[in-house]
Design a protein around this motif. Structure first.
Motif, mmCIF file in Angstrom:
data_model
loop_
_atom_site.group_PDB
_atom_site.id
_atom_site.type_symbol
_atom_site.label_atom_id
_atom_site.label_comp_id
_atom_site.label_asym_id
_atom_site.label_seq_id
_atom_site.Cartn_x
_atom_site.Cartn_y
_atom_site.Cartn_z
ATOM 1 N N ILE A 57 0.837 -1.207 0.000
ATOM 2 C CA ILE A 57 0.000 0.000 0.000
ATOM 3 C C ILE A 57 0.869 1.253 0.000
ATOM 4 N N LYS A 58 1.924 1.251 0.831
ATOM 5 C CA LYS A 58 2.827 2.401 0.886
ATOM 6 C C LYS A 58 3.560 2.585 -0.438
ATOM 7 N N LEU A 59 3.947 1.461 -1.084
ATOM 8 C CA LEU A 59 4.607 1.563 -2.384
ATOM 9 C C LEU A 59 3.669 2.228 -3.402
ATOM 10 N N LEU A 65 2.732 9.494 -5.564
ATOM 11 C CA LEU A 65 3.383 10.757 -5.178
ATOM 12 C C LEU A 65 4.448 11.133 -6.193
ATOM 13 N N LEU A 66 5.261 10.154 -6.604
ATOM 14 C CA LEU A 66 6.297 10.421 -7.609
ATOM 15 C C LEU A 66 5.665 10.880 -8.916
ATOM 16 N N VAL A 317 -1.719 15.371 0.144
ATOM 17 C CA VAL A 317 -2.536 14.331 0.785
ATOM 18 C C VAL A 317 -1.776 13.003 0.839
ATOM 19 N N LEU A 318 -1.081 12.668 -0.231
ATOM 20 C CA LEU A 318 -0.310 11.423 -0.261
ATOM 21 C C LEU A 318 0.817 11.443 0.766
ATOM 22 N N ILE A 319 1.468 12.582 0.927
ATOM 23 C CA ILE A 319 2.541 12.691 1.923
ATOM 24 C C ILE A 319 1.982 12.467 3.321
ATOM 25 N N ILE A 320 0.847 13.086 3.614
ATOM 26 C CA ILE A 320 0.221 12.904 4.936
ATOM 27 C C ILE A 320 -0.151 11.441 5.144
ATOM 28 N N ALA A 321 -0.692 10.797 4.096
ATOM 29 C CA ALA A 321 -1.070 9.385 4.208
ATOM 30 C C ALA A 321 0.150 8.508 4.481
ATOM 31 N N ILE A 325 0.364 6.105 7.775
ATOM 32 C CA ILE A 325 0.349 4.642 7.636
ATOM 33 C C ILE A 325 1.620 4.047 8.227
ATOM 34 N N ILE A 326 1.466 3.068 9.090
ATOM 35 C CA ILE A 326 2.604 2.366 9.694
ATOM 36 C C ILE A 326 2.665 0.955 9.129
ATOM 37 N N ASP A 327 3.846 0.328 9.251
ATOM 38 C CA ASP A 327 4.039 -1.004 8.682
ATOM 39 C C ASP A 327 3.360 -2.093 9.499
#
Length: 349
Positions: A57-59, A65-66, A317-321, A325-327
């Protein structure tokens, strides 16, 4: 219609699959390392808080974001509108001296700034003052060279400033008269349009009759203004082999020739301004303001609304998410099993 101001940056989107491949290889390497300690199922029981899905999900969020950053760099635009405007002003040709003497120090108090660098800084201020007029650019040394023909887009002249250097003139010397003659022939033939020439030089003229050229320009209705650059005390001319010397080996000292510069300005019914003054650009602008303005023509151009703020908000928004989000697994989701079915063993009596 959707377009991009810097479409070349979109090639950076090719990095997205590369990132995915490297991430997949990193995950495989991690799985192999875990397998060294035992069966993955058993090792997994030793890490009950580790989430299988959070890294992916983080990827995904990182890739999005990129992509947003790349699109912001490309500057997306939409809503093209045709706009017409009428330029009301005067025609101005700026002539910049690029002879070797312009490599000398601009002032005794600023030995690290050359006359040419000082000319460029002054020219930037002049261009800002010349908005709403037609502007052209000529460089000269032993001969004059057209750098930019007359254009209603004064800001375009700034694009040429970085290219201006003393090495761009194959014929050295100083021919101010030749620059005036080229500027005079570069103006439009409209007799109702007021015209002016601005010469930025150290005033050392060795090639021709600059005063005579200024008089001839004035007869044609063209105002000639001069900005003097340099020190009247004189400075050596630096070269790659040291300071310049004459045929006898003596060091060449170049001085601002204010007398000749003032004579050229007087012959052209213009003003002389010392470039060291903080008000130099304003003084030249005031001299041009005295000229009567006329319509220089109507121009149609396209305006488009910048769309990058939308992608900037998405990126925020993506940066905040990604920060939130933690692993690890979320405690409140532990009791739910979304991807497997529980097997219940029933005992029979």
């Amino acid at each position: 219609m959707f377009s991009f101001a810097n479409p070349q940056y979109l090639y950076l989107l090719l990095l997205l699959p590369v990132v995915v491949v490297f991430y997949w290889l990193a995950r495989r390497s991690r799985a192999r390392n875990i397998a060294r300690f035992g069966r993955p199922e058993m090792v997994g029981d030793l890490m009950p808080e580790a989430s299988k899905y959070k890294p992916w999900i983080k990827l995904t969020l990182q890739l999005l974001l990129l992509a947003c950053v790349v699109i912001i760099l490309a500057r997306p635009r939409a809503g093209a509108k045709q706009t017409s405007t009428t330029v009301h002003g005067v025609e101005v040709m700026v002539c910049v001296d690029v002879s070797n003497s312009m490599n000398a120090a601009a002032d005794d108090n600023m030995p690290d700034i050359s006359r040419l660098q000082c000319s460029k800084m002054l020219l930037q201020k002049l261009i800002d003052c010349l908005q709403g007029n037609k502007v052209g650019l000529i460089v000269f040394a032993g001969q004059a060279y057209m750098q930019m023909p007359l254009t209603a887009d004064a800001q375009s002249a700034k694009m040429y400033l970085s290219d201006i250097s003393t090495s761009m003139a194959p014929t050295q010397g100083t021919a101010i008269g030749g620059a005036i003659n080229m500027a005079e022939s570069s103006f439009s033939k409209n007799p109702h349009t007021q015209k002016a020439i601005i010469i930025i030089t150290d005033g050392e003229n060795f090639e021709d009759d600059a005063v005579g050229a200024a008089k001839q320009a004035r007869k044609a209705g063209i105002q000639v203004n001069v900005v003097g650059i340099g020190s009247t005390k004189g400075s050596p001319i630096p070269t790659s082999q040291g300071n310049m010397t004459d045929d006898e080996g003596k060091e060449v000292i170049t001085k601002l020739n204010e007398d000749d510069a003032q004579k050229i300005a007087a012959a052209g019914k213009g003003v002389y301004v010392n470039g060291a003054s903080n008000e130099a650009a304003d003084d030249i602008h005031q001299a041009l303001q005295k000229l009567s303005k006329s319509d220089l023509g109507s121009y149609t151009y396209t305006l488009e609304d910048e769309q990058f703020p939308v992608f900037a908000w998405i990126a925020l928004v993506l940066i905040i998410a990604l920060i939130v989000i933690i692993d690890r697994k979320n405690p409140w989701l532990k009791k739910y099993n979304f991807f497997t079915k529980e097997q219940k063993n029933e005992t029979q009596a």
